[in-house]
Scaffold this motif. Structure first.
Motif, PDB file in Angstrom:
ATOM      1  N   TYR A   1      15.448 -13.989  -5.099  1.00 35.88           N
ATOM      2  CA  TYR A   1      15.761 -13.477  -4.058  1.00 35.88           C
ATOM      3  C   TYR A   1      14.802 -12.899  -3.597  1.00 35.88           C
ATOM      4  CZ  TYR A   1      17.079 -10.941   0.045  1.00 35.88           C
ATOM      5  OH  TYR A   1      17.475 -10.349   0.784  1.00 35.88           O
ATOM      6  N   SER A   2      14.470 -14.100  -2.181  1.00 34.39           N
ATOM      7  CA  SER A   2      13.020 -14.086  -1.019  1.00 34.39           C
ATOM      8  C   SER A   2      14.575 -13.957   0.422  1.00 34.39           C
ATOM      9  CB  SER A   2      12.205 -15.255  -1.595  1.00 34.39           C
ATOM     10  OG  SER A   2      11.381 -15.133  -0.231  1.00 34.39           O
ATOM     11  N   THR A   3      13.005 -13.280   1.041  1.00 38.86           N
ATOM     12  CA  THR A   3      13.407 -13.077   2.854  1.00 38.86           C
ATOM     13  C   THR A   3      12.085 -14.095   3.272  1.00 38.86           C
ATOM     14  OG1 THR A   3      13.327 -10.950   2.706  1.00 38.86           O
ATOM     15  CG2 THR A   3      15.187 -10.941   2.108  1.00 38.86           C
ATOM     16  N   SER A   4      11.272 -13.926   2.793  1.00 36.48           N
ATOM     17  CA  SER A   4      10.044 -14.609   3.411  1.00 36.48           C
ATOM     18  C   SER A   4       9.774 -16.129   3.042  1.00 36.48           C
ATOM     19  CB  SER A   4       9.093 -13.939   2.815  1.00 36.48           C
ATOM     20  OG  SER A   4       8.559 -13.740   1.254  1.00 36.48           O
ATOM     21  N   GLY A   5      10.768 -16.734   2.237  1.00 36.53           N
ATOM     22  CA  GLY A   5      10.757 -18.539   2.298  1.00 36.53           C
ATOM     23  C   GLY A   5       9.498 -18.322   0.744  1.00 36.53           C
ATOM     24  N   GLY A   6       9.536 -17.660   0.060  1.00 33.91           N
ATOM     25  CA  GLY A   6       8.455 -17.337  -1.310  1.00 33.91           C
ATOM     26  C   GLY A   6       9.147 -17.384  -1.969  1.00 33.91           C
TER      27      GLY A   6
ATOM     28  N   ILE B   1      14.522  -0.744   3.024  1.00 31.54           N
ATOM     29  CA  ILE B   1      15.368  -1.732   1.763  1.00 31.54           C
ATOM     30  C   ILE B   1      16.705  -1.347   2.483  1.00 31.54           C
ATOM     31  CG2 ILE B   1      15.456  -2.901   0.539  1.00 31.54           C
ATOM     32  CD1 ILE B   1      12.407  -2.158  -1.092  1.00 31.54           C
ATOM     33  N   ARG B   2      17.358  -2.126   2.421  1.00 31.37           N
ATOM     34  CA  ARG B   2      18.541  -1.903   3.001  1.00 31.37           C
ATOM     35  C   ARG B   2      19.711  -2.480   1.690  1.00 31.37           C
ATOM     36  NH1 ARG B   2      19.426  -0.483   7.622  1.00 31.37           N
ATOM     37  NH2 ARG B   2      18.195  -0.797   9.718  1.00 31.37           N
ATOM     38  N   ASP B   3      19.072  -3.687   1.186  1.00 34.47           N
ATOM     39  CA  ASP B   3      19.831  -3.367  -0.106  1.00 34.47           C
ATOM     40  C   ASP B   3      19.088  -3.788  -1.423  1.00 34.47           C
ATOM     41  OD1 ASP B   3      21.547  -4.803  -1.907  1.00 34.47           O
ATOM     42  OD2 ASP B   3      22.522  -5.803  -0.998  1.00 34.47           O
ATOM     43  N   LEU B   4      19.214  -2.451  -2.318  1.00 34.10           N
ATOM     44  CA  LEU B   4      17.958  -2.299  -3.822  1.00 34.10           C
ATOM     45  C   LEU B   4      18.139  -3.547  -4.480  1.00 34.10           C
ATOM     46  CD1 LEU B   4      15.717  -1.488  -4.077  1.00 34.10           C
ATOM     47  CD2 LEU B   4      16.208   0.430  -5.377  1.00 34.10           C
ATOM     48  N   ASN B   5      20.284  -3.512  -5.041  1.00 31.86           N
ATOM     49  CA  ASN B   5      20.538  -4.142  -5.521  1.00 31.86           C
ATOM     50  C   ASN B   5      19.905  -5.814  -5.763  1.00 31.86           C
ATOM     51  OD1 ASN B   5      21.001  -2.500  -7.161  1.00 31.86           O
ATOM     52  ND2 ASN B   5      23.690  -2.455  -6.031  1.00 31.86           N
ATOM     53  N   GLN B   6      19.953  -6.332  -4.266  1.00 30.06           N
ATOM     54  CA  GLN B   6      19.996  -7.481  -3.829  1.00 30.06           C
ATOM     55  C   GLN B   6      18.254  -8.033  -4.050  1.00 30.06           C
ATOM     56  OE1 GLN B   6      20.025  -8.815  -0.051  1.00 30.06           O
ATOM     57  NE2 GLN B   6      21.662 -11.208   0.015  1.00 30.06           N
ATOM     58  N   VAL B   7      17.330  -7.046  -3.304  1.00 27.05           N
ATOM     59  CA  VAL B   7      16.336  -7.397  -4.192  1.00 27.05           C
ATOM     60  C   VAL B   7      15.708  -7.206  -4.738  1.00 27.05           C
ATOM     61  CG1 VAL B   7      13.941  -6.413  -3.105  1.00 27.05           C
ATOM     62  CG2 VAL B   7      15.419  -6.345  -1.372  1.00 27.05           C
ATOM     63  N   MET B   8      16.728  -6.420  -6.218  1.00 28.53           N
ATOM     64  CA  MET B   8      16.353  -6.541  -7.258  1.00 28.53           C
ATOM     65  C   MET B   8      16.698  -8.097  -8.065  1.00 28.53           C
ATOM     66  SD  MET B   8      13.445  -3.946  -7.967  1.00 28.53           S
ATOM     67  CE  MET B   8      13.759  -4.714  -9.516  1.00 28.53           C
TER      68      MET B   8
ATOM     69  N   GLU C   1      14.125   4.253   1.793  1.00 27.84           N
ATOM     70  CA  GLU C   1      15.190   5.211   3.156  1.00 27.84           C
ATOM     71  C   GLU C   1      15.460   4.071   3.679  1.00 27.84           C
ATOM     72  OE1 GLU C   1      15.735   9.475   3.512  1.00 27.84           O
ATOM     73  OE2 GLU C   1      15.665   9.098   1.795  1.00 27.84           O
ATOM     74  N   VAL C   2      16.532   3.862   4.193  1.00 27.05           N
ATOM     75  CA  VAL C   2      16.108   3.386   5.750  1.00 27.05           C
ATOM     76  C   VAL C   2      15.685   3.607   6.601  1.00 27.05           C
ATOM     77  CG1 VAL C   2      18.509   1.755   7.304  1.00 27.05           C
ATOM     78  CG2 VAL C   2      18.606   1.930   4.793  1.00 27.05           C
ATOM     79  N   ASP C   3      14.774   2.948   7.990  1.00 29.81           N
ATOM     80  CA  ASP C   3      14.035   3.640   8.419  1.00 29.81           C
ATOM     81  C   ASP C   3      13.002   5.097   8.038  1.00 29.81           C
ATOM     82  OD1 ASP C   3      15.547   1.814  10.262  1.00 29.81           O
ATOM     83  OD2 ASP C   3      17.344   3.518  10.916  1.00 29.81           O
ATOM     84  N   GLU C   4      12.941   4.729   6.402  1.00 33.99           N
ATOM     85  CA  GLU C   4      11.755   5.983   6.598  1.00 33.99           C
ATOM     86  C   GLU C   4      11.008   5.354   5.820  1.00 33.99           C
ATOM     87  OE1 GLU C   4      12.184   9.290   6.820  1.00 33.99           O
ATOM     88  OE2 GLU C   4      13.549   8.756   8.158  1.00 33.99           O
ATOM     89  N   GLY C   5      11.381   4.106   4.523  1.00 36.27           N
ATOM     90  CA  GLY C   5      10.052   3.671   4.297  1.00 36.27           C
ATOM     91  C   GLY C   5      10.693   3.977   2.536  1.00 36.27           C
ATOM     92  N   THR C   6       9.171   2.777   2.113  1.00 30.30           N
ATOM     93  CA  THR C   6       9.858   2.907   0.738  1.00 30.30           C
ATOM     94  C   THR C   6       8.244   3.187  -0.511  1.00 30.30           C
ATOM     95  OG1 THR C   6      11.450   1.419   1.231  1.00 30.30           O
ATOM     96  CG2 THR C   6      10.321   0.700  -1.261  1.00 30.30           C
ATOM     97  N   GLN C   7       8.698   3.929  -1.335  1.00 33.29           N
ATOM     98  CA  GLN C   7       6.924   4.099  -2.468  1.00 33.29           C
ATOM     99  C   GLN C   7       8.085   3.278  -3.741  1.00 33.29           C
ATOM    100  OE1 GLN C   7       6.861   8.090  -2.754  1.00 33.29           O
ATOM    101  NE2 GLN C   7       6.647   8.771  -1.115  1.00 33.29           N
TER     102      GLN C   7
END
Length: 133
Positions: A94-99, A83-90, A119-125
């Protein structure tokens, strides 16, 4: 070592499987139907995020017993783009999928504990816990 059941998320149908297993686990722990629904909703959101944004990953379940406290830990793990911008996602709405944008803030509200590492390009837990009241 305790066995932790996991559901691999690769196709949309896996979201349903994760939800069902999570609901079964919640019922076994002793959660009522309202909390079972909350837990299933959180699982749906986490699994859908893996499916939509990471392509593949897994949802794992662990029953927790500590200090007369019983709960269910749900972990969402992927090796996606992160996730590039964690603050934005939280942020709510906020929706990137139109949900509906309930997304991760919604999961955080539904559960009692919420922890995310990405971590960008590594994944999310994401590790969440719902405690039995």
């Amino acid at each position: 070592m305790d066995f932790k059941p996991c559901v691999n998320i690769r196709k949309e149908w896996d979201i349903v499987g994760a939800r069902q297993l999570g609901r079964e686990q919640a019922k076994e722990v002793g959660f009522g139907t309202v909390d079972q629904a909350r837990i299933a909703t959180a699982i749906s959101e986490l699994a859908r995020n893996i499916y939509l944004y990471a392509g593949k990953g897994k949802i794992c379940f662990e029953v927790i017993n500590e200090f007369d406290h019983k709960g269910l830990k749900i972990s969402a793990i992927d090796q996606g783009p992160g996730i590039r911008d964690l603050n934005q996602v939280m942020q709510d709405g906020y929706s990137t999928s139109g949900g509906l944008g309930a997304g991760l803030p919604g999961v955080k509200r539904l559960m009692d504990h919420f922890e995310i590492t990405t971590e960008v390009d590594e994944g999310t837990q994401i590790h969440t816990i719902k405690w039995l009241r």
